[in-house]
Enzyme design. Structure first.
Site, mmCIF file in Angstrom:
data_model
loop_
_atom_site.group_PDB
_atom_site.id
_atom_site.type_symbol
_atom_site.label_atom_id
_atom_site.label_comp_id
_atom_site.label_asym_id
_atom_site.label_seq_id
_atom_site.Cartn_x
_atom_site.Cartn_y
_atom_site.Cartn_z
ATOM 1 N N GLU A 1 4.926 19.286 26.308
ATOM 2 C CA GLU A 1 5.338 20.164 27.390
ATOM 3 C C GLU A 1 5.586 21.577 26.863
ATOM 4 O OE1 GLU A 1 7.944 18.028 29.988
ATOM 5 O OE2 GLU A 1 8.658 19.842 30.935
ATOM 6 N N GLU B 1 2.321 23.134 26.268
ATOM 7 C CA GLU B 1 1.745 23.500 27.563
ATOM 8 C C GLU B 1 2.353 24.804 28.065
ATOM 9 O OE1 GLU B 1 2.378 20.604 30.645
ATOM 10 O OE2 GLU B 1 1.261 21.763 32.125
ATOM 11 N N CYS C 1 9.726 15.142 34.038
ATOM 12 C CA CYS C 1 10.250 13.883 33.480
ATOM 13 C C CYS C 1 10.896 13.003 34.530
ATOM 14 C CB CYS C 1 11.311 14.151 32.430
ATOM 15 S SG CYS C 1 10.883 15.423 31.301
ATOM 16 N N SER D 1 4.573 20.677 35.089
ATOM 17 C CA SER D 1 3.942 20.340 33.815
ATOM 18 C C SER D 1 3.115 19.079 34.036
ATOM 19 C CB SER D 1 5.024 20.077 32.778
ATOM 20 O OG SER D 1 4.475 19.363 31.705
ATOM 21 N N LYS E 1 11.869 5.037 38.309
ATOM 22 C CA LYS E 1 10.966 4.678 37.204
ATOM 23 C C LYS E 1 10.156 3.429 37.545
ATOM 24 C CE LYS E 1 11.884 7.793 34.026
ATOM 25 N NZ LYS E 1 10.819 8.714 33.594
ATOM 26 N N GLU F 1 7.365 4.753 39.418
ATOM 27 C CA GLU F 1 6.498 5.531 38.535
ATOM 28 C C GLU F 1 5.569 4.629 37.726
ATOM 29 O OE1 GLU F 1 8.350 7.490 35.227
ATOM 30 O OE2 GLU F 1 6.981 9.176 35.304
ATOM 31 N N GLU G 1 -2.341 5.781 38.808
ATOM 32 C CA GLU G 1 -2.951 6.605 37.757
ATOM 33 C C GLU G 1 -2.351 6.337 36.377
ATOM 34 O OE1 GLU G 1 -1.190 7.694 40.355
ATOM 35 O OE2 GLU G 1 0.135 9.366 39.859
ATOM 36 N N CYS H 1 19.926 12.180 34.340
ATOM 37 C CA CYS H 1 19.657 10.741 34.225
ATOM 38 C C CYS H 1 20.926 9.905 34.105
ATOM 39 C CB CYS H 1 18.788 10.468 33.016
ATOM 40 S SG CYS H 1 17.239 11.346 33.097
#
Lengths: 403, 625
Positions: free
Chosen positions: B308, B311, B335, B355, B394, B397, B402, B552
């Protein structure tokens, strides 16, 4: 409507159903300082006609004293209490009283906007009321610098409800006006402090506002001559049920139920439900009681039951109404009413114990003090008063519970 | 918490704003009241509940939650106020006059008892078969008030189907008591608003738009509603049975990665005060349960920083040197899966600002089933990857279609802290008593930079430690590497670091003041996105957003209950652990360096890393068919 010969109006009185020329009250009020209007109102002793009986002058005074940038006057025309139909008559035949009352309120409290929250079922009145408002605007009874009173701008808009009974509760009504789910608010804060859009707001019943122009015109002292010491003026009653002449009656406060039953032509009357579903049921032995804030307060719904009626049936009807019309927000009202209805059904089927029915009565008393708004606080009234006053009939004569 | 003037919250649900005097010693600053015959003095505008708490008088609550605006709907906190006909709710009543309060009169006790009785009569299910057994506010109240029978009956058949459509959140409305904490969490705290009360009267229930399954509405899976539900009506989608099956299957190689936030909070599930990390103990416990390998998510957090950060530098170079106007700056972190789904629903036109780096969880899955499989000589088809996360999103996710760049489902199961604690208990282990042990190779122990990902501002701090050093060749100019402007629970934090004396490769950044924003909770994310829309972020370079309040460590998979106090303690545990580590910068992690030497040989943001470690997003919008 045309099929009602006299529009259901059965008895006129000195205040509401009396002659009044449009704009007179406004003229009188605008000629006075705002404090004097409040003083006149205070001396009249006018109390809220929706049923709760809060002194109107106090309510107005609280908002008038506020320094908020905006204030509102809301006319509660969400006439939804079962058995009440008097506001409809006022709006149809005496719109000048209601709207003049709003203008006077706007002047007194310093509001620029008035809103009529019209019951959804009264949609057919909307057009004629809007037309009437247009006429008022034409005659400068609404709009800018009303009746040439410099700086007094006021206008009225009409908003339709969508059929929820609870929206007649003033804070739920405000929520509904704001476009939210019709649920009563926590109080405090009261609407006079944090009302529509968070601004100080006076919410008055149609009939309360309609009394104001007469008070302005004839004075508070005149108004006080009618009625009793603590309940001044006259009251519109919507009378229905077992009688010869149901309809809307204007009576002075303090009338007894016996007198009432005489002039509506009711015979063999067993009970009178005063105040609609959320009111109380008066048995025959108490017919000498007076209709007045200090005795039996009422928003105007009177339902008469004669000897042929099954009081348990009546009670079930009321409880079904509350189970459906509770907003569902607070625990005592949402579940409590269901439990009371279940109890009524248990009595009907004969499968009950007296100890459980007494437990339900106890629950009803908790609901009266712990519910969030007037709906939940008054919904057990019928359960408690009917079971108490008609226990012999319900439990022994009709045979419920003897299966 | 931000709750003032959100136009989407009905005024009834906004707190009554009494202007509290700043100086309580001034005249009118305090009011003398009587609570249970005891004379006390409280600041003007205090609620009865607060006043009682101050004076060690316990008033029960159910719909009240310290993170949320008041509701006053359960009515359990009613008290008697002299001169008032009805009982008043302590949580909503502001004290503005010298009142006399009684909290335990016969009328009050009876009303509370009745309310509990009524709630229980419609609360379907039995405590012993509920995951909230012994951690349920309704159960606790029933015990407190001695409710030992169902006075008004008890529902014996369910009224609603359990909604298991969502990968993250399971809704069992049969256990709902309509306190509406979830509704307020969704609209007030998170400003998502996918839950609302539907219907009226006895039919009232909490539901979604048109009562659709949760998977078909704009739920972002943050799970904050689960953390605030007083009963078992909301829970995460629990995959522990499948994980047990995998562990029990000798053919499967089951690896688990653990994130820092669950480690800082799991002790709470074993009765330990918040604020203690159990990293070493957890490693031993997981091994004893039967996981073949235990890895540290911080390893891929370090990897995330490298990817990241690179990037970001690439974007800055394209914008500043190549004058490429299609490059979107500021770059937003990616994230937090709750935040990703939030932006996909609410700001789909701004996805290019994100990102493309995958979250540490997903990077770990992809690396495990490629690099690790290759190193350990295990068929990736036999590897089962489990992720211990503080998060319910999560779970969604890892099920995104993908997320299969390894050729397999990168992460098979997402497990919450609560579910992990349950598995540990089921295995007969008392976590706090376990010996400590290290993470397994080849990933080993990770840096403190990865660790602080758990707290809001952590990703930013970790990224700055690395980016600043890459660009200038020096450590960030903060004492002990603690970049304090990134820390704390303020909703939106803004700060900047000036880049001077840059190394040759980054001369184009000479003198640039890197501005960054840190926001947590999607209500604050909305504010940041509105700023972006208005063009107020043109001079900002990097934005960290975490979907959950506190980051988190306040995630939707963390132990219940939650409050700002608890979240603060968890953050302290995380920062303390970071400071105790030798290795505190992602780019110095030797195992990460090894990965680039051995596997991702073309370096960060190369084609291979893009294939394995980066992803793309879906423009979801608000219309979901």
């Amino acid at each position: 409507m045309e099929n009602n010969l006299d529009n259901n109006k059965k008895r006129t009185g000195p205040v509401l159903f009396s002659k009044y020329t449009r704009g007179e009250g406004i003229k009188k009020a605008l000629a006075m300082p705002r404090e004097d209007v409040l003083f006149e109102l205070k001396s009249s002793g006018l109390k809220g006609r929706g049923g709760a009986g809060f002194p109107t002058s106090t309510k107005w005074m609280l908002v008038a004293a506020s320094t908020a940038s905006k204030k509102f006057i809301v006319c509660n025309a969400d006439e939804g209490e079962p058995g009440t139909f008097k506001d409809r008559v006022l709006l149809m035949e005496y719109p000048e009283l209601v709207f003049d009352g709003m203008v006077i309120a706007g002047y007194t409290i310093g509001a620029k906007t008035g809103i009529v929250y019209l019951r959804g079922e009264y949609e057919y009145l909307l057009l004629q009321l809007e037309e009437y408002l247009m006429k008022m605007r034409d005659d400068n009874l609404l709009g800018k610098n009303i009746l040439s009173k410099e700086g007094f701008d006021f206008d009225i808009s009409i908003r339709l409800g969508s059929g929820a009974y609870v929206c007649g509760e003033e804070t739920a009504l405000i929520e509904s006006l704001e476009g939210h789910r019709g649920e009563p608010r926590n109080r405090p804060p009261y609407p006079v402090n944090t009302g529509y859009l968070g601004f100080p707001t006076v919410v008055n019943n149609v009939e309360t506002l309609a009394s104001v122009p007469h008070i302005m015109q004839k004075g508070g002292d005149w108004f006080r001559l009618i009625g009793t010491d603590k309940s001044t003026g006259s009251k519109l009653l919507s009378i229905s049920g077992d009688c010869e002449k149901p309809g809307v009656y204007e009576i002075p406060w303090g009338t007894t139920i016996t007198e009432l039953l005489q002039f509506v032509g009711a015979q063999n009357t067993k009970a009178v439900q005063v105040g609609g579903a959320s009111g109380i049921c008066i048995p025959k032995r108490n017919f000498d009681r007076h209709l007045a804030y200090e005795d039996i307060a009422t928003g105007g719904s009177i339902i008469i039951f004669n000897e042929s009626r099954d009081m348990l049936h009546v009670l079930q009807n009321f409880m079904e109404f509350f189970v459906e019309e509770s907003c569902g927000q607070c625990t005592p009202c949402r579940i409590g009413n269901t439990k009371l209805l279940e109890g009524v059904k248990m009595i009907r089927s004969g499968e009950f114990t007296f100890s459980y029915i007494n437990a339900l009565k106890d629950l009803g008393k908790s609901m009266q003090v712990a519910s969030k708004c007037g709906l939940g606080q008054s919904s057990p009234n019928a359960f408690i008063s009917i079971l108490e006053n008609f226990k012999d009939e319900i439990f022994f004569h009709n045979g419920y519970g003897r299966k | 918490m931000a709750k003032e003037n959100n136009p989407r919250i009905p005024v009834s649900q906004q707190p009554f704003q009494v202007q509290k005097p700043e100086d309580t010693t001034a005249i009118g600053g305090t009011i003398s009241i009587e609570v249970n015959e005891k004379k006390v003095s409280v600041p003007f505008g205090t609620t009865i509940l607060e006043a009682c708490k101050e004076n060690q008088i316990h008033v029960p609550t159910l719909c009240h939650h310290p993170d949320l605006c008041v509701a006053g709907v359960c009515r359990i906190c009613v008290v008697e106020v002299d001169g008032m006909r009805t009982l008043q709710t302590a949580c909503t009543f502001p004290i503005t006059s010298p009142i006399k309060i009684h909290t335990s009169t016969p009328m009050v006790r009876k009303a509370r008892r009745h309310i509990i009785d009524l709630l229980l009569s419609e609360h379907y299910g039995e405590c012993y078969s509920c995951f909230r057994n012994e951690n349920c506010e309704l159960q606790t109240l029933a015990k407190e008030y001695g409710v030992d029978s169902y006075t008004f009956g008890h529902i014996t058949t369910p009224k609603f189907d359990v909604d298991r459509s969502s990968a993250s959140v399971v809704r069992d409305m049969n256990k709902c008591i309509l306190c509406k904490r979830c509704v307020r969490t969704c609209i007030d705290l998170q400003e998502v608003g996918c839950l609302e009360a539907l219907d009226r009267g006895h039919e009232t229930h909490v539901g979604t738009f048109l009562d659709k399954p949760l998977a078909e509405v704009i739920c972002i899976n943050c799970g904050q509603c689960i953390n605030r539900c007083p009963t078992g009506a909301l829970r995460a989608n629990d995959p522990s049975d499948q994980i047990w099956n995998a562990i029990d299957d000798p053919k499967k190689h089951v690896v688990i990665q653990t994130a820092p936030s669950p480690r800082a909070a799991i002790g709470e599930e074993f009765g330990i005060e918040p604020g203690h990390s159990f990293t070493g103990e957890l490693n031993s416990a997981l091994k004893r349960i039967g996981f073949d390998k235990v890895f540290d998510t911080n390893y891929t957090a370090d990897l995330t920083i490298i990817e990241e950060g690179t990037e970001l530098l690439n974007r800055l170079k394209k914008a500043l040197v190549d004058k490429d106007e299609s490059v979107k700056i500021p770059q937003f972190t990616s994230c937090s899966p709750g935040w990703i789904k939030f932006i996909e629903h609410f700001y789909p036109e701004y996805l290019d600002y994100l990102s493309t780096a995958k979250s540490p969880q997903q990077m770990f899955g992809a690396i495990t089933k490629t690099f690790y499989a290759q190193e350990a000589k295990i068929n990736p088809a036999d590897i089962v990857t489990v992720a211990l996360m503080p998060c319910s999103a999560k779970k969604f996710e890892c099920n995104r279609p993908e997320m299969d760049s390894s050729g397999f489902k990168d992460v098979d199961y997402g497990l919450t802290t609560r579910e992990m604690a349950k598995m540990i208990k089921e295995a007969g282990i008392f976590l706090p008593e376990m010996p400590k042990s290290h993470f397994d190779d080849p990933f080993g122990d990770a840096s403190g930079a990865g660790l602080i990902f758990g707290a809001t501002g952590g990703v930013m701090e970790a990224a700055l430690r690395t980016v600043y050093e890459l660009v200038t060749g020096r450590e960030v100019p903060f004492k002990n590497l603690n970049i304090t402007p990134c820390r704390g629970f303020e909703g939106i934090k803004q700060a900047s670091v000036k880049l001077e004396n840059c190394v040759d490769a980054y001369k184009f950044l000479e003198g640039v003041e890197v501005k960054f924003i840190v926001a947590h909770g999607t209500a604050n994310a909305t504010k940041v996105m509105e700023m972006l829309k208005k063009g107020e972020l043109n001079d900002v370079h990097f934005v960290e957003i975490m979907a959950c309040p506190g980051g988190c460590l306040g995630g939707g998979g963390q132990p219940i209950p939650t409050s700002e106090e608890i979240r603060t303690k968890r953050a302290q545990a995380i920062y303390a652990e970071d400071e105790s580590l030798e290795l505190r910068k992602s780019h110095e992690n030797p195992h990460v360096k090894l990965l680039y030497e051995k596997f991702l040989t073309e370096g960060p943001c190369s084609e291979k890393s893009h294939h394995l470690l980066h992803t793309h997003y879906t423009k979801r919008g608000k219309f979901i068919s």
